[in-house]
Design an enzyme around this catalytic site. Structure first.
Site, PDB file in Angstrom:
ATOM      1  N   HIS A  88       1.276  -0.971  -0.045  1.00 45.44           N
ATOM      2  CA  HIS A  88       0.077  -0.022   0.150  1.00 45.44           C
ATOM      3  C   HIS A  88       1.432   1.815  -0.034  1.00 45.44           C
ATOM      4  O   HIS A  88       1.816   1.711   0.645  1.00 45.44           O
ATOM      5  CB  HIS A  88      -0.899  -0.195   1.335  1.00 45.44           C
ATOM      6  CG  HIS A  88      -1.319   1.180   1.638  1.00 45.44           C
ATOM      7  ND1 HIS A  88      -1.821   1.811   2.663  1.00 45.44           N
ATOM      8  CD2 HIS A  88      -2.578   2.192   1.194  1.00 45.44           C
ATOM      9  CE1 HIS A  88      -2.400   3.020   2.818  1.00 45.44           C
ATOM     10  NE2 HIS A  88      -2.782   3.079   1.610  1.00 45.44           N
ATOM     11  N   SER A  89       0.853   1.904  -1.085  1.00 45.98           N
ATOM     12  CA  SER A  89       1.091   3.334  -1.255  1.00 45.98           C
ATOM     13  C   SER A  89       2.069   2.958  -1.231  1.00 45.98           C
ATOM     14  O   SER A  89       3.098   2.946  -1.842  1.00 45.98           O
ATOM     15  CB  SER A  89       1.349   4.186   0.642  1.00 45.98           C
ATOM     16  OG  SER A  89       1.170   5.529   0.643  1.00 45.98           O
ATOM     17  N   LEU A  90       3.002   3.642  -0.393  1.00 46.56           N
ATOM     18  CA  LEU A  90       5.136   3.914   0.018  1.00 46.56           C
ATOM     19  C   LEU A  90       5.658   2.017  -0.678  1.00 46.56           C
ATOM     20  O   LEU A  90       6.587   1.977  -1.459  1.00 46.56           O
ATOM     21  CB  LEU A  90       5.887   4.395   0.892  1.00 46.56           C
ATOM     22  CG  LEU A  90       6.754   3.990   0.609  1.00 46.56           C
ATOM     23  CD1 LEU A  90       7.603   5.151  -0.636  1.00 46.56           C
ATOM     24  CD2 LEU A  90       7.317   4.653   1.883  1.00 46.56           C
ATOM     25  N   HIS A 139      -6.615   7.837   1.123  1.00 46.06           N
ATOM     26  CA  HIS A 139      -5.549   6.966   0.539  1.00 46.06           C
ATOM     27  C   HIS A 139      -5.602   6.609   2.168  1.00 46.06           C
ATOM     28  O   HIS A 139      -5.192   4.989   0.996  1.00 46.06           O
ATOM     29  CB  HIS A 139      -4.200   8.100   1.228  1.00 46.06           C
ATOM     30  CG  HIS A 139      -2.972   7.570   0.566  1.00 46.06           C
ATOM     31  ND1 HIS A 139      -2.590   6.714  -0.518  1.00 46.06           N
ATOM     32  CD2 HIS A 139      -2.197   7.523   1.305  1.00 46.06           C
ATOM     33  CE1 HIS A 139      -1.500   6.627  -0.187  1.00 46.06           C
ATOM     34  NE2 HIS A 139      -1.292   6.596   1.343  1.00 46.06           N
TER      35      HIS A 139
END
Ligand code: NAG
Ligand code: NAG
Ligand code: NAG
Ligand code: NAG
Ligand code: NAG
Length: 409
Positions: free
Chosen positions: A263-265, A363
């Protein structure tokens, strides 16, 4: 201000989107997974492993996790040495021909909503410990005891390794180090440095008052290209830590078919590992990682169809719209300016189809699990699919306002 906001985001989402979403039936072509290892990588790039409790020590009724598979075309470099050599040549602006080995392997069937849902839950679990309320039970009665060796204070790359009974398929689930949604932590500043090196156009120079993460700005909209590449390659532990992590896993599971999710980074890292090792990747709400891959001089495989990014349109980080001096990212000290992704994209238009507002808080991984993947997606089902059609961003342009070149101070 952003961090204090983030502090209440996760609990808030848990109220709006209960975590115990219903469990789902098993498909015919499925793999069953067990939680095998926990991994935590400290900022010093040291990897700790601790075996998860064996299933026999858990409730006897425990069901393994199931995921349906589909053949995926991938390309792997012939060897690590050949890959490094091609990368080194590319850094010296020489063309780098690599004899990619193309292959078809079983990957996650990303046309199935339940596959995305289960992978998203595995990804979400990378943020938490198994005995906490935020842990998603992956099947009914899936119970886990808190393992030893999972260092709660280490804020580096962290997550879980799930493996099938026969060790043939292994899923590495990576948590991002970004402090955006896990407030504070000992490495918050390091995380911000990493994010700003990876996803900003020119050292996170949002305006003249910002403390930049590198010194490559050359006035006007000019930026020294070699300088931003060197800064990313030399200052950021992100990619080398990911490579070590992956190598440790292939060492443990030498014959396994490995998938990487994040997820994300953590999603951006998963994608770069997919580029490097030709393994199937599914990410959730990843910021645009194509510019970082180019700046790191990762050789381009002949195809990137084994990488799938899943996001929704109300998330400004995945959409690449969390920038500008007044954005919530900038206020938190993050310059998230990239928007182009590698591979295929599954975009849920939550802004149009669910009337969501663009908001940094969407997010959070819990939001796409609870608000999007947990129920049928009507807009896709109307055209006979379970999930939105695959798209690509081949014509996407990052940082088009900037001139990158060999500018001197
Ligand atoms: C997950 O499973 C454990 C053990 O069976 C149970 O105590 C817990 O309530 C479950 N959590 C959810 C969210 O269903
Ligand atoms: C595992 O990771 C450690 C620390 O990053 C590294 O020193 C070691 O070489 C890795 N092991 C393998 C087999 O790659
Ligand atoms: C699977 O891999 C783990 C870790 O390397 C090992 O301990 C276990 O014996 C393997 N199981 C099988 C069935 O090969
Ligand atoms: C520069 O950015 C910071 C943080 O976003 C903001 O508080 C400040 O007002 C900006 N300064 C100018 C001159 O735009
Ligand atoms: C969902 O949004 C798309 C635009 O992205 C639109 O074309 C479609 O009609 C919408 N479908 C539903 C069911 O709202």
């Amino acid at each position: 201000m952003l961090l204090s906001l983030a502090n209440f985001i996760l609990p808030l989402f848990n109220i709006f989107f209960p975590l115990n979403v219903p469990q789902h039936p098993v498909y015919s072509r499925t793999l069953t997974f067990n939680l095998r290892h926990f991994h935590a990588v400290t900022p010093s790039a040291h990897v700790y492993f601790a075996d998860a409790p064996l299933r026999s020590t858990l409730n006897a009724d425990t069901q393994p996790l199931s995921i349906s598979t589909a053949p995926v075309r991938t390309a792997r470099p012939p060897s690590a040495a050949a890959f490094l050599e091609a990368r080194a040549l590319s850094m010296r602006t020489q063309s780098a021909a690599l004899d990619w080995e193309e292959d078809e392997i079983p990957g996650p069937d990303v046309s199935k909503r339940e596959t995305l849902l289960l992978l998203a839950k595995m990804t979400s679990n990378a943020y938490v410990e198994p005995d906490t309320g935020e842990w998603y039970n992956l099947t009914d009665e899936w119970g886990i005891h808190a393992p030893v060796g999972w260092e709660p204070d280490d804020d580096g790359f962290r997550g879980y390794i799930f493996a099938t009974d026969d060790n043939n398929t292994v899923v590495l689930s990576i948590k991002g180090t970004s402090a955006l949604f896990v407030s504070g932590g000992p490495t918050a500043e390091k995380d911000r440095l990493n994010d700003n090196l990876l996803f900003s156009c020119c050292c996170a120079r949002i305006n003249w008052s910002w403390k930049t993460v590198c010194d490559c700005y050359r006035g006007g909209w000019k930026c020294n290209q070699d300088c931003v590449e060197e800064a990313l390659i030399e200052e950021s532990l992100f990619y080398p830590v990911g490579i070590n992590l992956y190598n440790n896993i292939t060492d443990m599971f030498p014959n396994a078919n490995i998938w990487v999710v994040g997820h994300s980074l953590g999603g951006a890292l998963a994608s770069l590992l997919g580029m490097t090792f030709g393994v199937p990747v599914v990410t959730f709400e990843s910021p645009g990682e194509r510019m970082a891959a180019q700046r790191l001089h990762l050789p381009s495989p002949p195809s990137t169809h084994h990488i799938t990014h899943v996001w929704h349109t109300a998330d400004p980080i995945a959409m690449g719209t969390c920038n500008g001096v007044l954005s919530s990212c900038a206020i938190g000290g993050y310059a998230m300016e990239s928007r182009c992704h590698l591979g295929n994209i599954i975009e849920y238009d939550t802004v149009t189809n669910l009337s969501w507002s663009v908001d940094l808080r969407t997010h959070a991984i819990a939001r796409i699990i609870g608000g999007v993947l947990s129920q049928p997606w009507e807009a896709a089902e109307l055209s006979g699919r379970e999930v939105p059609a695959l798209q690509r961003q081949d014509d996407c342009l990052d940082c088009f306002k900037w001139d990158f070149g060999n500018y001197t101070p």
